[in-house]
Design an enzyme around this catalytic site. Sequence first.
Site, short mmCIF file in Angstrom:
data_model
loop_
_atom_site.label_atom_id
_atom_site.label_comp_id
_atom_site.label_asym_id
_atom_site.label_seq_id
_atom_site.Cartn_x
_atom_site.Cartn_y
_atom_site.Cartn_z
N CYS A 83 8.16 43.27 54.82
CA CYS A 83 8.16 44.33 53.85
C CYS A 83 8.86 44.90 53.96
O CYS A 83 10.23 44.93 54.51
CB CYS A 83 6.97 44.71 53.20
SG CYS A 83 7.28 45.35 51.75
N HIS A 185 5.16 40.30 51.57
CA HIS A 185 3.71 40.16 52.44
C HIS A 185 3.26 38.35 52.48
O HIS A 185 2.23 38.43 51.74
CB HIS A 185 2.98 41.04 51.75
CG HIS A 185 3.40 42.59 50.76
ND1 HIS A 185 3.18 43.51 52.04
CD2 HIS A 185 4.12 43.07 50.06
CE1 HIS A 185 3.97 44.33 52.34
NE2 HIS A 185 3.87 44.28 50.53
N GLU A 187 0.32 38.67 54.36
CA GLU A 187 -0.73 38.78 54.56
C GLU A 187 -1.37 38.40 53.00
O GLU A 187 -2.39 38.76 52.90
CB GLU A 187 -1.22 40.27 54.99
CG GLU A 187 -0.48 41.55 54.24
CD GLU A 187 0.90 41.60 54.29
OE1 GLU A 187 0.66 42.81 53.92
OE2 GLU A 187 1.07 41.00 54.71
#
Length: 205
Positions: A83, A185, A187
């Site tokens: 990011c 992102h 994750e």
Amino acid sequence: MASPTVALFDYGSGNLRSAFRALERAGGDVELTGDLDTARRADGLVVPGVGAFAACMAGVAEHGLDAVIRERAAAGAPVLGICVGEQVLFAEGVEHGVETEGVGVLEGRVDRLEADRIPHMGWNTVEAPEGMRLFAGIGPAERFYFVHSYAAKTAPPGALVATCTHGGPFIAAVERGAVSATQFHPEKSGDAGRVLLTNWIEDLT
């Protein structure tokens, strides 16, 4: 065989808890750290980041992480930016007319997206070129989670670049040498994000 060591650097900005868990699930021996020697020694260094380019870059510089990122990039030691942690790897960022110098391991400039709806928030597909290691085993229909108002739009020389479109095309992920980065992102991107992080970690061995 021991898992590759991953230093998730805490410089005061980033979604650290979810990134830590995701990197562990992807097979890394993860350490959350603010220690520069740990960041130098790890098999892989992850640079997170949320918020504004200038604020994240100030934290990176204050902790001396910018020098370590440049050292690792020059030595061929893997770095992954996520990011705004991706954005600060570029040469500069522009917010509200103010230019901020970035780490500079990738040439280019981070600018505001040109779209009717800002920020770009939610799930979107990514178009990745053949041979991009991060996207091995990930089909073109897979979606990744984005939250951002700014992005780099011009590919650095010699880099492999995956693109996404929101208003216009922008760089969703980049690979060049030891430097990899994603605007989205991973994750927070479910199974596709897990595969991407696993690809990166497996490349550390």
